[in-house]
Design a protein around this motif. Structure first.
Motif, PDB file in Angstrom:
ATOM      1  N   MET A 334       0.547  42.625 -50.282  1.00  0.00           N
ATOM      2  CA  MET A 334       0.426  44.069 -50.227  1.00  0.00           C
ATOM      3  C   MET A 334      -1.022  44.532 -50.122  1.00  0.00           C
ATOM      4  SD  MET A 334       1.870  46.926 -52.924  1.00  0.00           S
ATOM      5  CE  MET A 334       3.533  46.763 -52.286  1.00  0.00           C
ATOM      6  N   TYR A 335      -1.936  43.851 -50.822  1.00  0.00           N
ATOM      7  CA  TYR A 335      -3.298  44.366 -50.926  1.00  0.00           C
ATOM      8  C   TYR A 335      -4.316  43.568 -50.093  1.00  0.00           C
ATOM      9  CZ  TYR A 335      -1.651  47.355 -54.662  1.00  0.00           C
ATOM     10  OH  TYR A 335      -0.984  48.302 -55.379  1.00  0.00           O
ATOM     11  N   THR A 336      -3.867  42.547 -49.398  1.00  0.00           N
ATOM     12  CA  THR A 336      -4.808  41.780 -48.568  1.00  0.00           C
ATOM     13  C   THR A 336      -5.407  42.649 -47.467  1.00  0.00           C
ATOM     14  OG1 THR A 336      -3.639  39.714 -48.988  1.00  0.00           O
ATOM     15  CG2 THR A 336      -5.039  39.794 -47.034  1.00  0.00           C
ATOM     16  N   ALA A 337      -4.578  43.572 -46.953  1.00  0.00           N
ATOM     17  CA  ALA A 337      -5.032  44.405 -45.837  1.00  0.00           C
ATOM     18  C   ALA A 337      -5.941  45.545 -46.268  1.00  0.00           C
ATOM     19  CB  ALA A 337      -3.821  44.952 -45.086  1.00  0.00           C
ATOM     20  N   ASN A 338      -6.222  45.692 -47.569  1.00  0.00           N
ATOM     21  CA  ASN A 338      -7.061  46.783 -48.057  1.00  0.00           C
ATOM     22  C   ASN A 338      -8.529  46.360 -47.966  1.00  0.00           C
ATOM     23  OD1 ASN A 338      -8.417  48.784 -49.427  1.00  0.00           O
ATOM     24  ND2 ASN A 338      -6.876  48.955 -51.044  1.00  0.00           N
ATOM     25  N   PRO A 339      -9.303  46.970 -47.043  1.00  0.00           N
ATOM     26  CA  PRO A 339     -10.700  46.541 -46.863  1.00  0.00           C
ATOM     27  C   PRO A 339     -11.666  47.201 -47.861  1.00  0.00           C
ATOM     28  CG  PRO A 339     -10.151  48.225 -45.270  1.00  0.00           C
ATOM     29  CD  PRO A 339      -8.906  48.006 -46.074  1.00  0.00           C
ATOM     30  N   ASP A 340     -11.159  48.175 -48.628  1.00  0.00           N
ATOM     31  CA  ASP A 340     -12.068  48.938 -49.492  1.00  0.00           C
ATOM     32  C   ASP A 340     -12.353  48.260 -50.825  1.00  0.00           C
ATOM     33  OD1 ASP A 340     -12.165  50.901 -47.574  1.00  0.00           O
ATOM     34  OD2 ASP A 340     -10.455  52.006 -48.422  1.00  0.00           O
ATOM     35  N   MET A 341     -11.522  47.260 -51.208  1.00  0.00           N
ATOM     36  CA  MET A 341     -11.682  46.616 -52.504  1.00  0.00           C
ATOM     37  C   MET A 341     -11.693  45.101 -52.357  1.00  0.00           C
ATOM     38  SD  MET A 341     -11.919  49.055 -54.690  1.00  0.00           S
ATOM     39  CE  MET A 341     -11.637  50.838 -54.671  1.00  0.00           C
ATOM     40  N   LYS A 342     -12.296  44.458 -53.358  1.00  0.00           N
ATOM     41  CA  LYS A 342     -12.272  43.001 -53.419  1.00  0.00           C
ATOM     42  C   LYS A 342     -11.289  42.593 -54.523  1.00  0.00           C
ATOM     43  CE  LYS A 342     -17.055  42.369 -51.929  1.00  0.00           C
ATOM     44  NZ  LYS A 342     -18.378  41.816 -52.311  1.00  0.00           N
ATOM     45  N   PHE A 343     -10.218  41.927 -54.133  1.00  0.00           N
ATOM     46  CA  PHE A 343      -9.191  41.554 -55.085  1.00  0.00           C
ATOM     47  C   PHE A 343      -9.309  40.083 -55.459  1.00  0.00           C
ATOM     48  CE2 PHE A 343      -7.416  45.271 -53.015  1.00  0.00           C
ATOM     49  CZ  PHE A 343      -6.910  45.983 -54.079  1.00  0.00           C
ATOM     50  N   SER A 344      -9.094  39.819 -56.724  1.00  0.00           N
ATOM     51  CA  SER A 344      -9.086  38.444 -57.231  1.00  0.00           C
ATOM     52  C   SER A 344      -7.763  38.232 -57.955  1.00  0.00           C
ATOM     53  CB  SER A 344     -10.246  38.218 -58.208  1.00  0.00           C
ATOM     54  OG  SER A 344     -10.098  36.972 -58.867  1.00  0.00           O
ATOM     55  N   PHE A 345      -6.998  37.249 -57.492  1.00  0.00           N
ATOM     56  CA  PHE A 345      -5.722  36.917 -58.114  1.00  0.00           C
ATOM     57  C   PHE A 345      -5.833  35.528 -58.750  1.00  0.00           C
ATOM     58  CE2 PHE A 345      -3.315  40.429 -56.428  1.00  0.00           C
ATOM     59  CZ  PHE A 345      -3.974  40.771 -55.269  1.00  0.00           C
ATOM     60  N   GLN A 346      -5.692  35.499 -60.054  1.00  0.00           N
ATOM     61  CA  GLN A 346      -5.844  34.230 -60.792  1.00  0.00           C
ATOM     62  C   GLN A 346      -4.676  34.140 -61.785  1.00  0.00           C
ATOM     63  OE1 GLN A 346      -9.736  33.529 -62.406  1.00  0.00           O
ATOM     64  NE2 GLN A 346      -8.948  32.164 -63.992  1.00  0.00           N
ATOM     65  N   TYR A 347      -3.904  33.073 -61.715  1.00  0.00           N
ATOM     66  CA  TYR A 347      -2.721  32.996 -62.563  1.00  0.00           C
ATOM     67  C   TYR A 347      -2.344  31.551 -62.852  1.00  0.00           C
ATOM     68  CZ  TYR A 347      -0.294  32.126 -58.123  1.00  0.00           C
ATOM     69  OH  TYR A 347       0.099  31.614 -56.925  1.00  0.00           O
ATOM     70  N   GLU A 348      -1.583  31.376 -63.913  1.00  0.00           N
ATOM     71  CA  GLU A 348      -1.014  30.084 -64.282  1.00  0.00           C
ATOM     72  C   GLU A 348       0.462  30.083 -63.922  1.00  0.00           C
ATOM     73  OE1 GLU A 348      -1.648  29.724 -68.429  1.00  0.00           O
ATOM     74  OE2 GLU A 348      -3.828  29.495 -68.288  1.00  0.00           O
ATOM     75  N   GLN A 349       0.940  28.930 -63.472  1.00  0.00           N
ATOM     76  CA  GLN A 349       2.350  28.830 -63.102  1.00  0.00           C
ATOM     77  C   GLN A 349       3.221  29.053 -64.332  1.00  0.00           C
ATOM     78  OE1 GLN A 349       3.554  28.677 -60.243  1.00  0.00           O
ATOM     79  NE2 GLN A 349       1.989  27.871 -58.854  1.00  0.00           N
ATOM     80  N   GLY A 350       4.374  29.649 -64.127  1.00  0.00           N
ATOM     81  CA  GLY A 350       5.311  29.880 -65.218  1.00  0.00           C
ATOM     82  C   GLY A 350       6.479  30.702 -64.739  1.00  0.00           C
TER      83      GLY A 350
END
Length: 481
Positions: A334-350
């Motif tokens: 959803m947010y990959t196409a947003n050029p105005d922000m830098k997103f960081s997705f970090q998660y543990e499997q579960g």
């Protein structure tokens, strides 16, 4: 009638009956004991006189083979004289029960005499005028004659003592009742004091003073009742305060809702009227249409958010177990196409047990709020990691932050820290209110950490089912967009 008066009256009745019966029994017992003693003495005296008469008969001259009546009268007269001053009367009757000698005043009927014979000794208590006597009768054998000796012993003193005893006891009982009434009045007042305090408390509460509490003055059942009443009053006060807060919140909600509707509608009506009543050039027409479109979209977004809140507040979650990775893949797409922000997705499997679409709505709202609070090009971190109690999701931004005094208000509907900034992004202050409602369904709550000028972190924990699922091997995935 007051409860204390009922207790007092009941106790007076019980005490009066108890004193009355016990007094009657006591006085009558003393009387019967005294009378029984007098009867015994009268019978003994009768026996003594019979013996004395027989002894006197032995001195009669031998020339008489049968005792003459004159001798009988003489002996009886001597016996009477020997008992003068004792209040004793006697009477001698012959074989045919005809009267041979009688003391003055011995005018009792012959009923007892008729019942007396050689084998039977009789007695009775009789009343003559204002006096009482014990009347005894027995047979006497003297000089070939069978005579009948009767005596009357004055026992009026015994009956007078009974009368005096009853009179004295009535006075004593009256004094005891008066004193007992005073004492029992204080006792009943003391016993019913908790009831009076509870009555006062209920009146104060019915008048609207819900903070009033009854004073507990004892540790017995009434004291426990007072404690339970105060607990009930405390709960009632809390519920009323809660209802008042809810009513106030609804009033504020309606006021804010009307205000939020008024602002865009005013702009829409104004620019629509300008387009309708004036000839505008292309640039002005485009600007007016743009304002109408922007405010219309804001109204649309606000309507959808309100609908979501209403639905979420009434909805029961249909839970299903899904992997955490699915949420983060959805957010990245959803947010990959947003050029105005830098997103960081970090998660543990579960895995988490949730209603997937609702949790997606929460995460999207939190990320949207983070974007609105951040300058263009700022970094937004979306994290997920396992805990003992469940799985935590968090959204962190480095934007304007939220003042501490505002943090408790931002989850209310239509509340916006910076209204101008929120409206510039078509915000209506409903996103976080929706998040709170959805998390309530999942037995979770929104946690806020923020500092002015340094950004904010919004997070929540999805709890494990009964804490039984073991945390799978942690596999950390990082994506930078």
């Amino acid at each position: 009638m007051k409860f204390s008066f009922k207790i007092l009256l009941s106790m007076i009745i019980v005490m009066a009956l108890s004193l009355g019966f016990s007094g009657y029994y006591f006085v009558n017992y003393v009387f019967e004991t005294s009378l029984e003693r007098e009867v015994g003495q009268a019978l003994d005296e009768n026996s003594i006189l019979s013996f004395a008469f027989e002894t006197a008969a032995l001195s009669v001259p031998a020339k008489y083979s049968v005792m003459p009546d004159t001798t009988v009268e003489e002996i009886a007269s001597n016996l009477e004289k020997s008992g003068q001053g004792s209040g004793r009367l006697l009477r001698i009757s012959g074989e045919e029960k005809n009267i041979l000698y009688a003391s003055d005043g011995f005018d009792i009927n012959d009923e007892l005499l008729a019942q007396t014979d050689e084998s039977v000794k009789t007695y009775q208590v009789v009343q003559s005028e204002d006096k009482y006597y014990i009347h005894t009768g027995t047979a006497v054998t003297a000089l070939n004659r069978v005579l009948y000796l009767e005596t009357m012993r004055d026992v009026s003193d015994v009956f007078r003592e009974r009368t005096m005893g009853f009179s004295l006891y009535r006075r004593v009982m009256f004094i005891m009742l008066v004193a007992g009434t005073v004492i029992m009045h204080f006792i009943s007042s003391f016993l019913t004091k908790p009831v009076r305090l509870l009555t006062k408390a209920t009146k104060r509460m019915s008048a609207g003073d819900y903070s009033y509490r009854a004073k507990q003055v004892s540790q017995d059942e009434l004291g426990q009742l007072t404690s339970d009443f105060n607990s009930m009053a405390e709960t009632l006060e809390q519920n009323i305060e809660k209802l008042e807060e809810e009513i106030k919140a609804r009033e504020e909600f309606m006021g804010d809702f009307a205000h939020e509707l008024k602002t865009p509608l005013t702009a829409i009506i104004g620019y629509a009227d300008m387009l309708r009543s004036h000839k505008l050039d292309e640039e002005q027409s485009l600007m007016s249409a743009n304002y109408i479109y922007t405010e219309g979209k804001r109204l649309e977004a606000m309507s959808f958010r309100l609908l979501d809140i209403i639905v979420a507040g009434k909805k029961e979650a249909h839970l299903q177990t899904t992997s955490v990775e699915a949420f983060f893949e959805y957010l990245k797409d959803m947010y990959t196409a947003n050029p105005d922000m830098k997103f960081s997705f970090q998660y543990e499997q579960g895995e988490v047990t949730v209603e997937v679409n609702l949790i997606k709505t929460v995460l999207v709202n939190l990320i949207d709020n983070a974007c609105k609070a951040s300058e263009k090009g700022s970094k937004i971190e979306v994290n997920g990691y396992s805990l003992e109690e469940g799985y935590r999701f968090s959204v962190k931004d480095y934007g304007i932050g939220i003042p501490e005094e505002e943090q408790r208000k931002i989850t209310k509907a239509f509340y916006m820290v910076d209204k101008s900034r929120a409206r510039s992004h078509n915000g209506a202050g409903l996103g976080l209110a929706l998040c709170v409602e959805i998390l309530k369904i999942h037995d979770s709550e929104l946690e806020i950490e923020s500092e002015t000028g340094k950004g904010s972190c919004f997070s929540f924990v999805i709890k494990n089912d009964a804490q039984q699922d073991s945390i799978s091997e942690k596999e950390e995935t990082k994506d930078e967009v």
